[in-house]
Design a protein around this motif. Structure first.
Motif, short mmCIF file in Angstrom:
data_model
loop_
_atom_site.label_atom_id
_atom_site.label_comp_id
_atom_site.label_asym_id
_atom_site.label_seq_id
_atom_site.Cartn_x
_atom_site.Cartn_y
_atom_site.Cartn_z
N ALA A 113 35.17 -46.82 11.06
CA ALA A 113 35.62 -45.45 11.31
C ALA A 113 34.42 -44.54 11.18
CB ALA A 113 36.70 -45.04 10.33
N HIS A 114 34.42 -43.48 11.96
CA HIS A 114 33.37 -42.46 11.90
C HIS A 114 34.04 -41.11 11.68
CE1 HIS A 114 31.43 -45.72 14.16
NE2 HIS A 114 30.33 -45.29 13.58
N THR A 115 33.33 -40.22 10.99
CA THR A 115 33.84 -38.87 10.79
C THR A 115 32.74 -37.86 11.10
OG1 THR A 115 33.14 -38.64 8.47
CG2 THR A 115 35.29 -39.68 8.87
N GLU A 116 33.16 -36.64 11.29
CA GLU A 116 32.18 -35.56 11.38
C GLU A 116 31.56 -35.40 9.99
OE1 GLU A 116 31.09 -33.83 14.00
OE2 GLU A 116 32.39 -35.01 15.32
N PRO A 117 30.28 -35.07 9.89
CA PRO A 117 29.64 -34.94 8.58
C PRO A 117 30.35 -33.97 7.63
CG PRO A 117 27.98 -34.96 10.30
CD PRO A 117 29.32 -34.90 10.99
N ALA A 118 30.88 -32.88 8.16
CA ALA A 118 31.52 -31.88 7.31
C ALA A 118 32.99 -32.18 7.00
CB ALA A 118 31.41 -30.50 7.96
N ASN A 119 33.53 -33.23 7.60
CA ASN A 119 34.96 -33.52 7.42
C ASN A 119 35.17 -34.36 6.15
OD1 ASN A 119 37.68 -34.04 7.61
ND2 ASN A 119 37.62 -34.56 9.78
#
Length: 169
Positions: A133-139
């Motif tokens: 899984a990947h996320t936005e850095p700020a999420n």
């Protein structure tokens, strides 16, 4: 075609229901509900984007319902509170997931529960040895969901997104 059972499992509070190609075609352009009764604020942008990917997969002849998208349905009232699913079928033992929730359903544990169901579903399939899984850095909320579901941070993707991995066991 599909190597995993459909529909995906359920917990005491939610069930993951397959978003069919017909429902995806209605949801993708942002004009319909896909036959689901959505919680306020849903479906969220990520679910609609995933539906667009389903439509393209069907058009390209590569759609596999076992590795598509699911509506996260709250059993208490039948409302779809979000979406969760795969970015495609497994590739070299890995499968990537994505998920989102309607704003009105956030902070209640539904995302963590859905991620656990989705990863259990994936790791039960033959040949799947890890879930990504990947996320936005700020999420940070999404990163916390992944950590609660047993993922560990595994560096960054090529485009700089934080990458998380879950291995069996």
């Amino acid at each position: 075609m599909s190597s995993v059972p459909v529909p995906a499992p359920r917990s005491e509070r939610i069930e993951l229901r397959v978003i069919t190609p017909a429902a995806a075609a209605e949801l993708a352009p942002g004009t319909g509900d896909g036959g689901f009764s959505w919680a306020p604020g849903g479906p969220y942008e990520g679910t609609r984007d995933a539906c667009g990917m389903i439509v393209k997969a069907v058009e390209g002849g590569v759609y596999d319902p076992g590795w598509g998208a699911f509506a996260i349905v709250r059993l208490a009232d039948g409302a779809a509170v979000g979406g969760a699913g795969f970015h495609g079928p497994p590739d070299e033992g890995s499968v990537e997931i994505g998920y989102d929730l309607a704003e009105s359903a956030r902070g209640q544990g539904f995302a963590t529960e859905a991620v656990r169901l989705l990863t259990g579903y994936a790791l039960a399939a033959p040949g799947v040895s890890r879930v990504l899984a990947h996320t936005e850095p700020a999420n940070t909320a999404s990163q916390a969901v992944l950590l609660r579901a047993g993922f560990v941070r595994d560096g960054d993707s090529e485009d700089g997104l934080p990458r998380f991995v879950l291995l069996p066991g």
